[in-house]
Design a protein around this motif. Structure first.
Motif, mmCIF file in Angstrom:
data_model
loop_
_atom_site.group_PDB
_atom_site.id
_atom_site.type_symbol
_atom_site.label_atom_id
_atom_site.label_comp_id
_atom_site.label_asym_id
_atom_site.label_seq_id
_atom_site.Cartn_x
_atom_site.Cartn_y
_atom_site.Cartn_z
ATOM 1 N N UNK A 165 1.836 0.674 56.478
ATOM 2 C CA UNK A 165 3.093 0.957 55.765
ATOM 3 C C UNK A 165 3.366 -0.036 54.633
ATOM 4 N N UNK A 166 2.311 -0.519 53.989
ATOM 5 C CA UNK A 166 2.508 -1.332 52.790
ATOM 6 C C UNK A 166 2.950 -0.432 51.638
ATOM 7 N N UNK A 167 3.682 -1.014 50.697
ATOM 8 C CA UNK A 167 4.090 -0.310 49.487
ATOM 9 C C UNK A 167 3.864 -1.201 48.273
ATOM 10 N N UNK A 168 3.867 -0.591 47.096
ATOM 11 C CA UNK A 168 3.812 -1.334 45.834
ATOM 12 C C UNK A 168 5.090 -1.037 45.047
ATOM 13 N N UNK A 169 5.449 -1.964 44.177
ATOM 14 C CA UNK A 169 6.643 -1.787 43.352
ATOM 15 C C UNK A 169 6.382 -2.374 41.968
ATOM 16 N N UNK A 170 6.568 -1.545 40.931
ATOM 17 C CA UNK A 170 6.474 -1.985 39.542
ATOM 18 C C UNK A 170 7.885 -2.133 38.978
ATOM 19 N N UNK A 171 8.105 -3.218 38.232
ATOM 20 C CA UNK A 171 9.384 -3.416 37.552
ATOM 21 C C UNK A 171 9.122 -3.605 36.067
ATOM 22 N N UNK A 172 9.642 -2.698 35.240
ATOM 23 C CA UNK A 172 9.474 -2.768 33.791
ATOM 24 C C UNK A 172 10.114 -4.045 33.265
ATOM 25 N N UNK A 173 9.371 -4.818 32.456
ATOM 26 C CA UNK A 173 9.865 -6.118 31.996
ATOM 27 C C UNK A 173 10.949 -5.996 30.935
ATOM 28 N N UNK A 174 11.063 -4.849 30.292
ATOM 29 C CA UNK A 174 12.107 -4.661 29.278
ATOM 30 C C UNK A 174 13.353 -3.992 29.845
ATOM 31 N N UNK A 175 13.165 -2.906 30.571
ATOM 32 C CA UNK A 175 14.307 -2.097 31.008
ATOM 33 C C UNK A 175 14.747 -2.379 32.438
ATOM 34 N N UNK A 176 13.871 -2.989 33.240
ATOM 35 C CA UNK A 176 14.193 -3.182 34.649
ATOM 36 C C UNK A 176 13.966 -1.955 35.499
ATOM 37 N N UNK A 177 13.497 -0.856 34.896
ATOM 38 C CA UNK A 177 13.193 0.348 35.664
ATOM 39 C C UNK A 177 12.086 0.042 36.675
ATOM 40 N N UNK A 178 12.080 0.760 37.780
ATOM 41 C CA UNK A 178 11.100 0.513 38.823
ATOM 42 C C UNK A 178 10.364 1.787 39.202
ATOM 43 N N UNK A 179 9.178 1.595 39.735
ATOM 44 C CA UNK A 179 8.396 2.690 40.299
ATOM 45 C C UNK A 179 7.762 2.171 41.577
ATOM 46 N N UNK A 180 7.917 2.890 42.662
ATOM 47 C CA UNK A 180 7.381 2.453 43.947
ATOM 48 C C UNK A 180 6.532 3.551 44.560
ATOM 49 N N UNK A 181 5.673 3.148 45.470
ATOM 50 C CA UNK A 181 4.833 4.112 46.166
ATOM 51 C C UNK A 181 4.215 3.483 47.390
ATOM 52 N N UNK A 182 3.635 4.302 48.236
ATOM 53 C CA UNK A 182 3.027 3.823 49.469
ATOM 54 C C UNK A 182 1.530 3.614 49.282
ATOM 55 N N UNK A 183 0.977 2.699 50.078
ATOM 56 C CA UNK A 183 -0.447 2.389 50.047
ATOM 57 C C UNK A 183 -1.067 2.928 51.336
ATOM 58 N N UNK A 184 -2.202 3.577 51.218
ATOM 59 C CA UNK A 184 -2.874 4.133 52.383
ATOM 60 C C UNK A 184 -3.068 3.056 53.450
ATOM 61 N N UNK A 185 -2.725 3.386 54.688
ATOM 62 C CA UNK A 185 -2.782 2.405 55.782
ATOM 63 C C UNK A 185 -4.194 1.897 56.029
#
Length: 356
Positions: A165-185
């Motif tokens: 149940x690991x996940x990744x999270x991206x945070x845009x350095x200009x806008x602060x927008x985020x994108x998240x998703x799950x990583x295969x177990x």
């Protein structure tokens, strides 16, 4: 268990009353089951009755099962790590007593073509198998080159051996927008360093566990307004995974050649042909070299530079190369506020095709 095969990995057997020991070593690539029979069986007798320790360094055997003949260049996909770039390990341990081997236990793990530093002590055991340094990194960016179609402008990936149940999270350095998703177990994966729609701004990448605790974080920033064409460098880092960087400042190409010379027998004598000459050469071939500059970097670059200099697998502009620069001072910000490193690489092939 993660094993770094460029450093010794020792299997120790020290059991009461043992006269010797052996190990069965199973090595295989991919996600399948272990082979039915071991690739190697190693055995030893004890040194003395008052010294029962027997040791087996399995790292050299592991390295035979790891190759670097491919290189991944993901852009918008999260894929499995190439199976040739790590090795599954299973070790059955036995003690010898009265001429009979008795099974003790089994040790299993995954091995990578990485290494530990002397200061870290014995083969380092990562808390989490995330095969990339934390910190701040720059990637080549030019709005005229779309990374979706130009692989040389793709930011690369982070290789990891995931937990549950690991996940990744991206945070845009200009806008602060985020994108998240799950990583295969529980799998070896490649996680993009930069989310595709964040290339112009850069992003922070975080790897989180099942309770959303941050396990690892790094920041990836675009290198903008490069005066020169960046020189792409892919290398196998200290964790045994491909890592991507660029050299942004001026670069210079050169060639060198060598041949064998011999004295020529004249075709006519004594009235020789002046067009023939007295000496001739054969086996002429050449090598290409490139001298690169990092552009201005800070002291944190030293770790990346050290890993690059210790790497045994380097690609420069998509061709195999070796580093000819054998030493460099690791500058500190206190000495120089901005640092430029100059390195020289030699491409690992002859200019004239001589592959046989």
């Amino acid at each position: 268990m993660g094993i770094f095969a460029r450093s010794p990995y020792i299997i120790t057997i020290n059991e009461s009353l043992q006269e010797g020991s052996k190990i069965d070593l199973f090595l295989w690539n991919g996600t399948g089951a272990a082979p039915a029979t071991p690739q190697y069986t190693l055995s030893k007798l004890i040194p003395a009755t008052n010294n029962l320790n027997t040791y087996y360094n399995i790292s050299p055997y592991i390295r035979e099962y790891i190759t670097w003949n491919t290189r991944q260049t993901p852009y918008n996909t999260y894929s499995a790590l190439n199976t040739e770039q790590y090795c599954n390990v299973k070790v059955n341990r036995y003690k010898l007593n009265s001429g009979v081997y008795t099974f003790l236990n089994t040790v299993t793990g995954k091995a990578f073509d990485g290494f530990g530093y002397y200061e870290q002590g014995y083969n380092p055991n990562l808390t989490y198998d995330i095969l990339h340094e934390q910190g701040t990194f720059y990637y080549a960016y030019d709005s005229n080159y779309n990374p979706s179609s130009n692989v040389d402008y793709r930011a690369g990936f982070v290789a990891l051996n995931s937990g549950t149940s690991w996940t990744y999270k991206y945070t845009n350095l200009n806008t602060g927008a985020t994108n998240t998703g799950s990583i295969t177990n529980n799998s070896l994966r490649e996680i993009l360093r930069v989310y595709p729609s964040y290339y112009a701004a850069g992003n922070k990448l975080e790897i989180l566990d099942s309770s959303n605790t941050v396990l690892w974080t790094a920041t990836f920033k675009p290198a903008l307004n490069c005066r020169y064409t960046p020189v792409l460098c892919d290398f196998v880092n200290k964790y045994g995974a491909w890592q991507r960087t660029w050299f942004y400042a001026a670069s210079n190409n050169s060639i060198s050649f060598e041949n064998t010379e011999y004295n020529l027998m004249q075709s006519s004598f004594a009235n020789y042909n002046t067009l023939e000459g007295q000496r001739k050469v054969f086996n002429t071939n050449g090598k290409k070299n490139i001298k690169v500059n990092t552009d201005w970097v800070d002291e944190s670059y030293n770790e990346l530079l050290q890993q690059l200099m210790l790497s045994e697998r380097i690609l420069i502009n998509n061709y195999p190369a070796k580093l000819n620069t054998k030493s460099t001072e690791l500058f500190k910000n206190i000495n120089q506020k901005l640092i430029n490193y100059q390195l020289e690489f030699e491409f690992s092939y002859d200019i004239i095709n001589s592959v046989i």
